[in-house]
Design an enzyme around this catalytic site. Structure first.
Site, PDB file in Angstrom:
ATOM      1  N   HIS A 216      20.942   6.439   8.594  1.00 18.18           N
ATOM      2  CA  HIS A 216      20.502   5.615   7.695  1.00 18.18           C
ATOM      3  C   HIS A 216      19.111   5.253   8.234  1.00 18.18           C
ATOM      4  O   HIS A 216      18.202   4.485   7.925  1.00 18.18           O
ATOM      5  CB  HIS A 216      21.165   4.353   7.522  1.00 18.18           C
ATOM      6  CG  HIS A 216      21.249   3.410   8.618  1.00 18.18           C
ATOM      7  ND1 HIS A 216      22.185   3.524   9.592  1.00 18.18           N
ATOM      8  CD2 HIS A 216      20.564   2.394   8.970  1.00 18.18           C
ATOM      9  CE1 HIS A 216      21.992   2.253  10.356  1.00 18.18           C
ATOM     10  NE2 HIS A 216      21.050   1.797  10.199  1.00 18.18           N
TER      11      HIS A 216
HETATM   12  C1  UD1 Z   1      18.642  -2.466   7.972  1.00 21.97           C
HETATM   13  C2  UD1 Z   1      17.887  -2.926   9.319  1.00 21.97           C
HETATM   14  C3  UD1 Z   1      18.520  -2.008  10.439  1.00 21.97           C
HETATM   15  C4  UD1 Z   1      20.071  -1.897  10.338  1.00 21.97           C
HETATM   16  C5  UD1 Z   1      20.590  -1.451   9.052  1.00 21.97           C
HETATM   17  C6  UD1 Z   1      22.104  -1.605   8.890  1.00 21.97           C
HETATM   18  C7  UD1 Z   1      15.613  -3.781   9.093  1.00 21.97           C
HETATM   19  C8  UD1 Z   1      14.201  -3.235   9.347  1.00 21.97           C
HETATM   20  N1  UD1 Z   1      16.520  -2.526   9.400  1.00 21.97           N
HETATM   21  O1  UD1 Z   1      18.110  -1.228   7.651  1.00 21.97           O
HETATM   22  O2  UD1 Z   1      18.158  -2.403  11.700  1.00 21.97           O
HETATM   23  O3  UD1 Z   1      20.453  -1.167  11.145  1.00 21.97           O
HETATM   24  O4  UD1 Z   1      19.655  -2.297   7.768  1.00 21.97           O
HETATM   25  O5  UD1 Z   1      22.436  -1.105   7.585  1.00 21.97           O
HETATM   26  O6  UD1 Z   1      15.903  -4.509   8.715  1.00 21.97           O
HETATM   27  N2  UD1 Z   1      19.871  -0.995  -0.529  1.00 21.97           N
HETATM   28  C9  UD1 Z   1      20.869  -0.982  -1.561  1.00 21.97           C
HETATM   29  N3  UD1 Z   1      21.672  -1.829  -1.307  1.00 21.97           N
HETATM   30  C10 UD1 Z   1      22.291  -2.721  -0.325  1.00 21.97           C
HETATM   31  C11 UD1 Z   1      21.180  -2.566   0.735  1.00 21.97           C
HETATM   32  C12 UD1 Z   1      19.805  -1.911   0.574  1.00 21.97           C
HETATM   33  O7  UD1 Z   1      20.439  -0.235  -2.460  1.00 21.97           O
HETATM   34  O8  UD1 Z   1      23.076  -3.455  -0.211  1.00 21.97           O
HETATM   35  C13 UD1 Z   1      18.832  -0.317  -0.509  1.00 21.97           C
HETATM   36  C14 UD1 Z   1      17.531  -1.275  -0.161  1.00 21.97           C
HETATM   37  O9  UD1 Z   1      17.105  -1.759  -1.455  1.00 21.97           O
HETATM   38  C15 UD1 Z   1      16.232  -0.451   0.454  1.00 21.97           C
HETATM   39  C16 UD1 Z   1      17.138   0.516   1.204  1.00 21.97           C
HETATM   40  O10 UD1 Z   1      18.415   0.608   0.844  1.00 21.97           O
HETATM   41  O11 UD1 Z   1      15.665   0.429  -0.791  1.00 21.97           O
HETATM   42  C17 UD1 Z   1      17.230   0.282   2.584  1.00 21.97           C
HETATM   43  O12 UD1 Z   1      17.659  -1.103   2.878  1.00 21.97           O
HETATM   44  P1  UD1 Z   1      16.641  -2.146   3.935  1.00 21.97           P
HETATM   45  O13 UD1 Z   1      17.427  -3.478   4.041  1.00 21.97           O
HETATM   46  O14 UD1 Z   1      15.268  -1.974   3.897  1.00 21.97           O
HETATM   47  O15 UD1 Z   1      16.991  -1.537   5.533  1.00 21.97           O
HETATM   48  P2  UD1 Z   1      18.441  -0.670   5.972  1.00 21.97           P
HETATM   49  O16 UD1 Z   1      17.930   0.619   6.045  1.00 21.97           O
HETATM   50  O17 UD1 Z   1      19.525  -0.961   5.455  1.00 21.97           O
END
Ligand code: UD1
Length: 367
Positions: A216
């Protein structure tokens, strides 16, 4: 006479933080049960992770108290997400007037919480302080460094983390090597964990052996060549040993036309109990997750780290984990030579499973 009440405002928002906060929340509740009225916790969920299988399932399984404030801020670019969180957390801090603001790890929720408190002169406690990848292109590295530099109490999980802080001029009584709350969590919840309906039908036929994989990190999901290298490697490895890949929504969004072979089981993200059960049953782990690298070690499993560097250097130095990067051939050959080997004998690298208690003691002592 009871000591005056200490109010702790905890800010969490992303999946790994739910696991860590579950441990400390339980220790806070225990401390308050021993000395009623001595400490209270107010929980803020930023909303960074919002899907049921990225958030709700952790609150249910780990019995984390329902958040008092849910900010509903998920998605969007880093600056906008962090800025909206900063504004909303500031309002909560002004309203709640806590003695401490407690943050975990390295996400945008961590940085937003730490900054909001620091600007209002509320002392910050940082759980998992001092970790460094020394790669400033990772958003997590920026979040960690900045959070550590505004924190008053820095809860370092390892000696390496303490040394990293000292190199940046952060030392003294505010830095505490308390051990790792993720070990506390694994030891406590492994007794309760049973596979859920999401994984039980899959795990039974794979009992003969499988690898657990997760991907991820932005440096992998946002780089098509790296992501293809990893996915092709997992596909090839699965021809010999089946692989289960619970897929983060970020990664699913980057898959494009790629399709998994039948022996690579791509499933939705799973809760903590399912991860613990799979860690127990698997033959090895391939991951770019920070937490899973250590959890593999807690369960005596070897781990290929799908990154070019890691914060958990002691696991690589002691031969438990191997940095395999994102190159297909390198991952495939490392899986054959390294994952199939026996893990070295366990070492007490992450404390004794009582980090949560030490954190709460320190917060109560240094009001
Ligand atoms: C975040 C953290 C990372 C951690 C990870 C655990 C930051 C910079 N990164 O990364 O350190 O290891 O979480 O998972 O804060 N999304 C969904 N559903 C959800 C959550 C996210 O669809 O429940 C989508 C978001 O809208 C986005 C993408 O997934 O488009 C990434 O989510 P984001 O919160 O930006 O960062 P992570 O990759 O989860």
């Amino acid at each position: 006479m009871h000591p005056a009440q200490v109010k702790i405002l905890t800010v969490i928002g992303a999946r790994p933080q739910f696991v860590k906060a579950a441990v400390v929340s339980r220790s806070i509740a225990d401390a308050n049960a021993r000395a009623p009225g001595s400490v209270s916790e107010v929980l803020v969920h930023t909303g960074q992770h919002y899907d049921a299988n990225m958030s709700d399932v952790f609150f249910e399984e780990m019995r984390i108290p329902k958040p008092h404030h849910h900010l509903g801020i998920g998605g969007g670019p880093h600056g906008a997400m962090t800025g909206r969180m900063l504004e909303a957390i500031e309002r909560v801090v002004v309203q709640e007037r806590p003695d401490w603001l407690l943050v975990y790890g390295d996400t945008n929720s961590t940085l937003a919480g730490a900054l909001a408190a620091a600007k209002l002169h509320v002392p910050v406690g940082h759980v998992e302080a001092g970790l460094r990848s020394f790669n400033r292109r990772m958003p997590e590295e920026v979040n960690r460094v900045l959070t550590d530099h505004v924190a008053a109490l820095l809860f370092a999980p390892t000696d390496v983390a303490v040394a990293n802080l000292a190199r940046e001029g952060v030392s003294g009584p505010g830095v505490r090597q308390v051990g790792d709350v993720m070990l506390d969590a694994a030891l406590y919840y492994r007794q309760l964990a049973r596979p859920t309906a999401a994984t039980a039908p899959l795990l039974a036929p794979l009992a003969g052996g499988f690898f657990l994989a997760t991907v991820h990190r932005a440096e992998n999901t946002d780089d098509p060549a790296r992501l293809k290298g990893i996915l092709d490697a997992l596909s090839e490895i699965s021809a010999r040993t089946p692989v289960i890949l619970p897929l983060h929504p970020r990664t699913r969004g980057s898959l494009g036309a790629w399709r998994a072979p039948p022996s690579l089981h791509v499933i939705d993200p799973v809760g903590y109990f399912d991860i613990l059960c799979m860690l127990q049953a698997c033959g090895g782990v391939l991951t770019d997750s920070g937490g899973l690298q250590k959890e593999a070690f807690f369960f005596g499993k070897r781990c290929l780290v799908l990154r070019d560097e890691t914060e958990w250097v002691e696991l690589v130095e002691k031969g438990f984990n191997l940095l395999a990067g994102a190159d297909r051939d390198r991952i495939v050959s490392a899986a054959a030579s390294f994952l199939d080997g026996a893990a070295p004998e366990a070492l007490p690298l992450y404390g004794d499973g009582h980090a949560g208690e030490r954190i709460v003691e320190a917060l109560l002592e240094r009001r």
